[in-house]
Design a protein around this motif. Structure first.
Motif, PDB file in Angstrom:
ATOM      1  N   ASN A   1       0.486  -1.164   0.071  1.00 48.97           N
ATOM      2  CA  ASN A   1       0.444   0.359   0.189  1.00 48.97           C
ATOM      3  C   ASN A   1       0.145   1.252   0.058  1.00 48.97           C
ATOM      4  OD1 ASN A   1      -2.377  -1.587  -0.424  1.00 48.97           O
ATOM      5  ND2 ASN A   1      -3.369  -1.113   2.117  1.00 48.97           N
TER       6      ASN A   1
ATOM      7  N   VAL B   1      -0.184   6.637  -6.901  1.00 54.69           N
ATOM      8  CA  VAL B   1      -1.893   7.501  -6.979  1.00 54.69           C
ATOM      9  C   VAL B   1      -1.731   9.015  -7.249  1.00 54.69           C
ATOM     10  CG1 VAL B   1      -4.399   7.839  -6.174  1.00 54.69           C
ATOM     11  CG2 VAL B   1      -3.926   5.929  -6.349  1.00 54.69           C
TER      12      VAL B   1
ATOM     13  N   ARG C   1       1.518   2.191  -3.877  1.00 54.25           N
ATOM     14  CA  ARG C   1       0.642   1.625  -4.342  1.00 54.25           C
ATOM     15  C   ARG C   1       0.119   3.667  -4.301  1.00 54.25           C
ATOM     16  NH1 ARG C   1      -1.270  -3.004  -2.303  1.00 54.25           N
ATOM     17  NH2 ARG C   1      -0.992  -4.339  -3.869  1.00 54.25           N
ATOM     18  N   MET C   2       0.071   3.739  -3.031  1.00 54.97           N
ATOM     19  CA  MET C   2       0.313   5.747  -3.020  1.00 54.97           C
ATOM     20  C   MET C   2       0.944   6.242  -3.336  1.00 54.97           C
ATOM     21  SD  MET C   2      -2.830   7.647  -0.956  1.00 54.97           S
ATOM     22  CE  MET C   2      -3.051   6.791   0.354  1.00 54.97           C
TER      23      MET C   2
END
Lengths: 291, 291, 291, 291
Positions: free
Chosen positions: B167, B174, B170-171
């Motif tokens: 995560n 984004v 992933r953050m």
């Protein structure tokens, strides 16, 4: 600040701007289509003119802040309008948000009578208007700009002189085009986070600490996560500005693929019936379109 | 702050972060592939470990800040690496920027030996690292996160715990995707202003007062107007992040047309030979591609 | 046509191709996972092999026509598979539609045993297979291509030799990428006609007389106007091919903005739950997404 | 075929169409701005009118085939123009390619005098005009369409009646929009093939056997591979049609992301100075823009 300034149009924005000027010691003669709206201004020390023509006759220069292009044209061209008394030595400053065509039409009429003209659309809404925190995008007659600068300095935190008539409208288009693409980028990111197992609220917190942190993300993000798109700037107007900005690029053979993709997303949102919601409702096109 | 913390990797970022920790009273045992780089840290009070394994053996938990995925894997898996002494009760925190696959590989190896693992990539470069102003995107073992919080609070202005391993990566994707689309929107706006007879410097001034004002526009705008794209974040890396973000969206059936258009513009820039310049060089694709 | 040819896989396509070869006087030894499916081929004069290995042992070269990459790998690598008897002087031709990785894996295994390998995916479905009207996209060992040419000439209206292994798969990707963009262009046109007050059926008639007339528009148009998307080529497979073609472009720094926009539309269609329908269902993304 | 038909405009297209009508036994009275151009028609049996008005006076209905909107307006509205003798019972058919506005202006003028009007733009160039193989997109007065059908059947392989005035122009826009997107898809495919190690000539051969085979790919492909973009349909006109088609979609809230991406590519080509070349020159935007 000795000389009287004319002020036409006392809607939400116009009233806030006029009150602000009066508070700072400017003398105003005001007019509004519904004359009763002048009362509050009179309490703040304003005089009232019976018609736009009467205001122009009395004042060295006159500011117009009308709601739309039709109203902006009407106060100038109709009977008892600005044109009747505009003449050499007098100025007219249209601070309404109108398209370049409307602005040109008014400019030509004013200058053909010997008057000076300035378009000066603003960026900012009611609160900044009350607080003198608008951004003023002026274009037209430089001498009139300098004459009006003391008033601009009260109404705005900053004013720009952008050259010939039309450049004020053009600058607003460019800014709004960037804003529209950013809103799409933001919407895509919110949805990508959500569907990838990240907490979108945390994304807002991370963005607010990043180099791309900006007031729009901060303000629009939380309601968007609630599917709340109460209109501040209606989506159909944002899409119109994207269209006009792309057309301006087309005239100059500029390819802008990201703005074009954003424009199609806004059209999709209109297609889904979201045109009257806030432009942040483009978020729904990434989500699948079901409210 | 009694217990000793291990710190592996003293490049530009690692050194700044370690010095900052020492200044705030943390006890560190440091290691670097070129051991001489440890000298400056010793002056600030650090101990030196001969190998990553030796550092891990001595410390309750160890931080890694390596330059790339290959180096991040090497300090863990190679002879005398982290794995040799990681065990129940010890933790390893990888703060390098690596892809989700690399992170998972390290995570599995550490946890299979009973160790605790945290990925904690950071947002921010040298200056924020020196000033303790990083943003830390941690994911993995919550208990280790809480154990490391005092150190995170010194290194970063803010740290986030984002859930399971992957995560953090992933953050970052984004955020970088939104940033890449914004850079394209900005480039298109600069060129549209310029070719429409507006002063692009004035556009920068207007943007800086708008609701979309942000540090990136402020910092990158002036060099872009000089066609100066000295690399801070290389374009080819930005394009790689766009590609990975779009792939993440593809897995989840999310259509992101604006990011896709931005990605194609970055590819075009690579095609024009601009991949090693700053990602703001995508500006050249709007201009026509001739430097 | 003296020598025996091996044929593995008698699904819809494989059976049609094998029957066609038998009708033209070729001698075949066939195998299928479910052996009973060989019966019909025996009626047409085929022999049966007990295992892929047995078929390869008996024949100079063997054709495989399997349903997917997993099956294509299985007949080669599993016990009693092709690899057990492939050797110098023998050839294996994989006519299945598989990705470049699968093809390379099979190629390496075959050639490391001294065998010859050819990938030869086909364009065309059941009817062209029965009628010998396939288009064959062969790549790999040129000598094997020439050896198989008499059989290719029966199965296909045209065969191409495209160079080294992987080029057959790549050529299919390029063709399918163009097809996917065209399907989007077509969908947009149908909807634009309909919503602009034109009869979309008349658009089909006009298109069929234009320089862009093509069998796909002619075949898919009428059912699309009925919102009928019975799957011939599933949308999710078309989108996968768009993704792979864009990735191939990315490797070579080729910007393909139209294919990228089309890819996002196919993703949107998946998002709307249309992935298992025909790829022409992307039409629904232009319409608003409500079936 | 007893009655005389008027024919105004004997350029490349008009002459071919008129000769064709004469060959099939129609009686024509012709006019051209440069009257000497009528001579060849007289050899084929035509009569000559001194002015458009004279032609209209003599004939039951008159066809116009002018080079552009200005010429189309001129033969109608100028002194001695069509308007002078048009009246109840007479018809005027404008077969020129003009925009919807021009067509509406002519339509209103004709009908306000009691005349019948038909717009009937054609698809096809010189050769199809000579061979009677045009496609005719008629809209306006149905009775006039039926009256002209015998002539249309000679000039075209097919004629369509599309309803009210403007629909002929709209249908051309839709077809050209699809064509423009297809040309981009084709260009991207050619470049992807080339840069991925495939022979682009082979791609042309494969495409010609596929379900998407069409005359445009067949005709334009070989010169495109030579970077030969001799103008048949100039790129700037194709881009104008994309722009108008997107505007038509905008009016109806239709999102067309693929056409929008194609439009931006055509703008990019204009930006590179390719506007006067054939629209297939958009190919250069995929290649990098260097001729």
């Amino acid at each position: 600040m000795g000389e009287e300034i004319g002020f036409l149009g006392l809607g939400i924005m116009g009233k806030a701007m006029a009150v602000n000027l009066l508070r700072h010691g400017f003398k105003l003669t005001v007019w509004n289509r519904t004359l009763s709206k002048c009362d509050e201004l009179v309490e703040h020390g304003a005089s009232v003119g019976e018609t736009p023509a009467a205001v122009v006759k009395k004042c060295k220069y006159t500011i117009g802040m009308l709601s739309d292009p039709a109203a902006a044209l009407s106060v100038v061209f109709d009977k008892d309008g600005v044109l009747e008394h505009i003449c050499t030595g007098k100025g007219y400053i249209d601070m309404s948000t109108v398209d370049a065509d409307t602005s040109s039409k008014i400019s030509e009429a004013i200058t053909s009578k010997g008057g000076h003209f300035l378009e000066a659309p603003v960026s900012g809404s009611k609160k900044p208007a009350e607080d003198g925190q608008l951004v003023i995008l002026a274009a037209g007659e430089k001498a009139l700009y300098e004459q009006a600068l003391p008033a601009f300095n009260v109404m705005g935190k900053k004013s720009f002189f952008l050259g010939h008539v039309g450049n004020g409208a053009r600058m607003k288009l460019v800014v709004n085009m960037i804003m529209g693409s950013m809103m799409n980028a933001f919407s895509e990111g919110l949805e990508l986070a959500d569907r990838s197992g990240l907490n979108p609220q945390t994304l807002l917190d991370v963005l607010d600490l990043a180099a791309i942190a900006n007031p729009m993300f901060k303000m629009k993000g939380p309601p968007m996560l609630q599917n709340n798109y109460t209109p501040a700037f209606p989506l159909k107007h944002q899409q119109k500005d994207m269209r006009l900005a792309l057309a301006l690029g087309d005239e100059n053979a500029i390819s802008m693929p990201v703005a074009a993709a954003a424009n199609e997303a806004f059209k999709k949102a209109r297609n889904l019936g979201l045109g009257d919601l806030d432009f942040s409702a483009v978020h729904q096109t990434v989500k699948g379109g079901e409210l």
